[in-house]
Motif scaffolding. Structure first.
Motif, PDB file in Angstrom:
ATOM      1  N   GLU A 243       0.810  -1.221   0.000  1.00 42.66           N
ATOM      2  CA  GLU A 243       0.000   0.000   0.000  1.00 42.66           C
ATOM      3  C   GLU A 243       0.843   1.271   0.000  1.00 42.66           C
ATOM      4  O   GLU A 243       0.340   2.350  -0.328  1.00 42.66           O
ATOM      5  CB  GLU A 243      -0.956  -0.016   1.193  1.00 42.66           C
ATOM      6  N   SER A 244       2.127   1.140   0.362  1.00 45.19           N
ATOM      7  CA  SER A 244       3.020   2.304   0.288  1.00 45.19           C
ATOM      8  C   SER A 244       3.117   2.804  -1.148  1.00 45.19           C
ATOM      9  O   SER A 244       3.098   4.017  -1.415  1.00 45.19           O
ATOM     10  CB  SER A 244       4.423   1.928   0.787  1.00 45.19           C
ATOM     11  N   TYR A 245       3.228   1.861  -2.087  1.00 48.36           N
ATOM     12  CA  TYR A 245       3.367   2.227  -3.505  1.00 48.36           C
ATOM     13  C   TYR A 245       2.052   2.774  -4.062  1.00 48.36           C
ATOM     14  O   TYR A 245       2.054   3.715  -4.861  1.00 48.36           O
ATOM     15  CB  TYR A 245       3.823   1.010  -4.313  1.00 48.36           C
ATOM     16  N   TYR A 246       0.953   2.192  -3.618  1.00 42.25           N
ATOM     17  CA  TYR A 246      -0.343   2.692  -4.081  1.00 42.25           C
ATOM     18  C   TYR A 246      -0.542   4.133  -3.608  1.00 42.25           C
ATOM     19  O   TYR A 246      -0.926   5.014  -4.383  1.00 42.25           O
ATOM     20  CB  TYR A 246      -1.478   1.817  -3.558  1.00 42.25           C
ATOM     21  N   GLY A 247      -0.254   4.380  -2.321  1.00 40.21           N
ATOM     22  CA  GLY A 247      -0.416   5.722  -1.776  1.00 40.21           C
ATOM     23  C   GLY A 247       0.510   6.722  -2.437  1.00 40.21           C
ATOM     24  O   GLY A 247       0.110   7.850  -2.763  1.00 40.21           O
ATOM     25  N   ARG A 248       1.769   6.312  -2.651  1.00 38.69           N
ATOM     26  CA  ARG A 248       2.711   7.235  -3.287  1.00 38.69           C
ATOM     27  C   ARG A 248       2.319   7.483  -4.745  1.00 38.69           C
ATOM     28  O   ARG A 248       2.505   8.593  -5.272  1.00 38.69           O
ATOM     29  CB  ARG A 248       4.130   6.688  -3.199  1.00 38.69           C
ATOM     30  N   GLY A 249       1.761   6.448  -5.391  1.00 38.78           N
ATOM     31  CA  GLY A 249       1.273   6.629  -6.758  1.00 38.78           C
ATOM     32  C   GLY A 249       0.175   7.678  -6.809  1.00 38.78           C
ATOM     33  O   GLY A 249       0.141   8.525  -7.722  1.00 38.78           O
ATOM     34  N   GLN A 250      -0.719   7.645  -5.813  1.00 36.27           N
ATOM     35  CA  GLN A 250      -1.777   8.660  -5.740  1.00 36.27           C
ATOM     36  C   GLN A 250      -1.180  10.058  -5.570  1.00 36.27           C
ATOM     37  O   GLN A 250      -1.616  11.019  -6.219  1.00 36.27           O
ATOM     38  CB  GLN A 250      -2.706   8.361  -4.563  1.00 36.27           C
ATOM     39  N   ALA A 251      -0.184  10.149  -4.660  1.00 40.94           N
ATOM     40  CA  ALA A 251       0.433  11.454  -4.400  1.00 40.94           C
ATOM     41  C   ALA A 251       1.130  11.983  -5.652  1.00 40.94           C
ATOM     42  O   ALA A 251       1.032  13.176  -5.982  1.00 40.94           O
ATOM     43  CB  ALA A 251       1.428  11.332  -3.244  1.00 40.94           C
ATOM     44  N   TYR A 252       1.838  11.088  -6.367  1.00 41.97           N
ATOM     45  CA  TYR A 252       2.489  11.505  -7.611  1.00 41.97           C
ATOM     46  C   TYR A 252       1.446  11.992  -8.625  1.00 41.97           C
ATOM     47  O   TYR A 252       1.625  13.014  -9.299  1.00 41.97           O
ATOM     48  CB  TYR A 252       3.268  10.335  -8.221  1.00 41.97           C
ATOM     49  N   GLU A 253       0.370  11.238  -8.731  1.00 41.46           N
ATOM     50  CA  GLU A 253      -0.659  11.585  -9.719  1.00 41.46           C
ATOM     51  C   GLU A 253      -1.261  12.950  -9.416  1.00 41.46           C
ATOM     52  O   GLU A 253      -1.485  13.762 -10.329  1.00 41.46           O
ATOM     53  CB  GLU A 253      -1.746  10.512  -9.734  1.00 41.46           C
ATOM     54  N   LYS A 254      -1.507  13.223  -8.141  1.00 42.66           N
ATOM     55  CA  LYS A 254      -2.098  14.502  -7.759  1.00 42.66           C
ATOM     56  C   LYS A 254      -1.124  15.663  -7.977  1.00 42.66           C
ATOM     57  O   LYS A 254      -1.532  16.815  -8.073  1.00 42.66           O
ATOM     58  CB  LYS A 254      -2.560  14.456  -6.301  1.00 42.66           C
ATOM     59  N   GLN A 255       0.172  15.330  -8.043  1.00 47.32           N
ATOM     60  CA  GLN A 255       1.176  16.360  -8.318  1.00 47.32           C
ATOM     61  C   GLN A 255       1.477  16.465  -9.814  1.00 47.32           C
ATOM     62  O   GLN A 255       2.350  17.233 -10.220  1.00 47.32           O
ATOM     63  CB  GLN A 255       2.474  16.041  -7.560  1.00 47.32           C
ATOM     64  N   GLY A 256       0.757  15.691 -10.615  1.00 46.75           N
ATOM     65  CA  GLY A 256       0.949  15.737 -12.054  1.00 46.75           C
ATOM     66  C   GLY A 256       2.153  14.966 -12.547  1.00 46.75           C
ATOM     67  O   GLY A 256       2.584  15.143 -13.693  1.00 46.75           O
ATOM     68  N   LYS A 257       2.710  14.092 -11.714  1.00 47.78           N
ATOM     69  CA  LYS A 257       3.887  13.309 -12.099  1.00 47.78           C
ATOM     70  C   LYS A 257       3.415  11.948 -12.605  1.00 47.78           C
ATOM     71  O   LYS A 257       3.409  10.944 -11.890  1.00 47.78           O
ATOM     72  CB  LYS A 257       4.844  13.165 -10.918  1.00 47.78           C
ATOM     73  N   LYS A 258       3.035  11.943 -13.884  1.00 50.26           N
ATOM     74  CA  LYS A 258       2.385  10.783 -14.486  1.00 50.26           C
ATOM     75  C   LYS A 258       3.282   9.539 -14.502  1.00 50.26           C
ATOM     76  O   LYS A 258       2.856   8.444 -14.119  1.00 50.26           O
ATOM     77  CB  LYS A 258       1.951  11.151 -15.905  1.00 50.26           C
ATOM     78  N   GLN A 259       4.509   9.680 -14.984  1.00 50.07           N
ATOM     79  CA  GLN A 259       5.398   8.521 -15.105  1.00 50.07           C
ATOM     80  C   GLN A 259       5.683   7.879 -13.746  1.00 50.07           C
ATOM     81  O   GLN A 259       5.691   6.651 -13.605  1.00 50.07           O
ATOM     82  CB  GLN A 259       6.709   8.936 -15.773  1.00 50.07           C
ATOM     83  N   GLU A 260       5.937   8.729 -12.757  1.00 50.28           N
ATOM     84  CA  GLU A 260       6.205   8.214 -11.412  1.00 50.28           C
ATOM     85  C   GLU A 260       4.981   7.495 -10.843  1.00 50.28           C
ATOM     86  O   GLU A 260       5.100   6.449 -10.187  1.00 50.28           O
ATOM     87  CB  GLU A 260       6.619   9.345 -10.474  1.00 50.28           C
ATOM     88  N   ALA A 261       3.805   8.056 -11.116  1.00 49.43           N
ATOM     89  CA  ALA A 261       2.569   7.442 -10.637  1.00 49.43           C
ATOM     90  C   ALA A 261       2.371   6.069 -11.271  1.00 49.43           C
ATOM     91  O   ALA A 261       2.034   5.090 -10.591  1.00 49.43           O
ATOM     92  CB  ALA A 261       1.375   8.346 -10.941  1.00 49.43           C
ATOM     93  N   VAL A 262       2.591   5.990 -12.592  1.00 45.39           N
ATOM     94  CA  VAL A 262       2.443   4.711 -13.296  1.00 45.39           C
ATOM     95  C   VAL A 262       3.403   3.668 -12.718  1.00 45.39           C
ATOM     96  O   VAL A 262       3.033   2.511 -12.481  1.00 45.39           O
ATOM     97  CB  VAL A 262       2.697   4.903 -14.810  1.00 45.39           C
ATOM     98  N   ALA A 263       4.649   4.074 -12.485  1.00 47.67           N
ATOM     99  CA  ALA A 263       5.652   3.144 -11.950  1.00 47.67           C
ATOM    100  C   ALA A 263       5.233   2.611 -10.583  1.00 47.67           C
ATOM    101  O   ALA A 263       5.377   1.407 -10.288  1.00 47.67           O
ATOM    102  CB  ALA A 263       7.004   3.842 -11.846  1.00 47.67           C
ATOM    103  N   ASP A 264       4.681   3.488  -9.732  1.00 46.77           N
ATOM    104  CA  ASP A 264       4.282   3.044  -8.394  1.00 46.77           C
ATOM    105  C   ASP A 264       3.028   2.177  -8.430  1.00 46.77           C
ATOM    106  O   ASP A 264       2.913   1.207  -7.663  1.00 46.77           O
ATOM    107  CB  ASP A 264       4.065   4.250  -7.480  1.00 46.77           C
ATOM    108  N   TYR A 265       2.084   2.502  -9.301  1.00 52.47           N
ATOM    109  CA  TYR A 265       0.898   1.651  -9.417  1.00 52.47           C
ATOM    110  C   TYR A 265       1.299   0.248  -9.888  1.00 52.47           C
ATOM    111  O   TYR A 265       0.769  -0.759  -9.415  1.00 52.47           O
ATOM    112  CB  TYR A 265      -0.115   2.267 -10.390  1.00 52.47           C
TER     113      TYR A 265
END
Length: 293
Positions: A243-265
């Motif tokens: 769930e750490s990666y899921y949560g960080r993926g959400q945070a990246y997505e909300k900051q507009g960091k698409k690639q980082e969000a995809v990697a964490d999801y």
């Protein structure tokens, strides 16, 4: 017959034990006493002569030790000591110097071989008294050490039991705090939920789940930087905490960091399991479809 000295009394006792007549001598003459013992062993088919002789030798030494044990028990050095039979024999054996040994063999009626050992040794009573004093001192020292070790082991066992009981109690406390916090989190009561998760982190600073849940609170409160710090901390503590990666993926997505969000999801999907993370797996797949579509 008059016994002239204490040593003579001991030697008379030696003679009676050995089953022979014994006339006390002077201190000088009686300082060294000869003692003998015999032992026998029936040789097995799969044994060598050397093995059979060794076992017969052990029996002969045991015979000698039983005789010398009278000296050990009668010594003032061993008074008030609760010695076991094997401890007495061990001390006794160490006081004898074997000077001669011989073996005989005899074929028995059943065809087996009987091996006999005949030993002759000396015991210097004056030297033996001194040696016995040293051995008794070492024995007492070892016994004290063994008792100290046993006491330490008992204390350690009690300490470990207490620690286990404490850990179990804390585990129940953590479980309860997490459950309360998660209920508040689902209701959108982020500040109240965070208080619960703060308690978990305070008591268990190395527990990754506490940081994950607090990070989720920060996301709900719109504090992405704080959320990122908690998710990163959780990943450092436990890289398999999905769930750490899921949560960080959400945070990246909300900051507009698409690639980082995809990697964490994707990392979340890699380490998660359907039983524990079913809803979030569905959500992560949906987010990936949106981000990569």
């Amino acid at each position: 017959m008059k016994i002239h000295n204490k040593l003579g009394c001991k030697l008379l006792l030696w003679g009676l034990i050995a089953g022979c007549s014994f006339i006390p001598l002077t201190d000088v003459e009686a300082a060294v006493r000869e003692i003998s013992g015999t032992g026998e062993y029936i040789m097995e088919d799969n044994e060598t002569m050397k093995q059979a002789q060794d076992k017969a030798y052990e029996e002969a030494m045991r015979s000698i030790a039983q005789q010398v044990a009278v000296f050990v028990r009668g010594s003032s050095k061993t008074e008030n000591m609760e010695l076991k039979e094997d401890e007495v024999e061990l001390m006794a054996t160490a006081l004898v110097q074997v000077k001669e040994k011989r073996f005989t063999k005899e074929v028995m009626a059943d065809g087996k071989l009987r091996v006999k050992a005949f030993l002759t040794g000396d015991i210097d009573e004056e030297a033996a008294e001194k040696a016995l004093e040293e051995k008794v001192a070492k024995f007492k020292q070892q016994k004290a050490l063994d008792e100290a070790k046993a006491k330490h082991a008992a204390q350690q066992g009690a300490k470990e039991a207490a620690q286990k009981e404490y850990n179990e109690a804390m585990r129940h406390t953590v479980t309860a705090l997490l459950a309360d916090g998660e209920a508040l989190l689902k209701q959108g009561k982020y500040a109240a939920a965070m208080e619960k998760f703060n308690e978990v982190i305070k008591d268990h600073p190395d527990y990754a789940k506490g940081y994950v849940r607090r990070g989720e609170c920060y996301i709900g409160m719109g504090k992405m930087e704080a959320a990122m710090q908690d998710f990163n901390k959780a990943i450092t503590l436990d890289p398999k905490e999905a769930e750490s990666y899921y949560g960080r993926g959400q945070a990246y997505e909300k900051q507009g960091k698409k690639q980082e969000a995809v990697a964490d999801y994707r990392k979340f999907l890699e380490v998660s399991n359907i039983v524990e993370h079913g809803e979030k797996i569905t959500a992560a797949l949906d987010r990936l479809a949106q981000l990569e579509g």
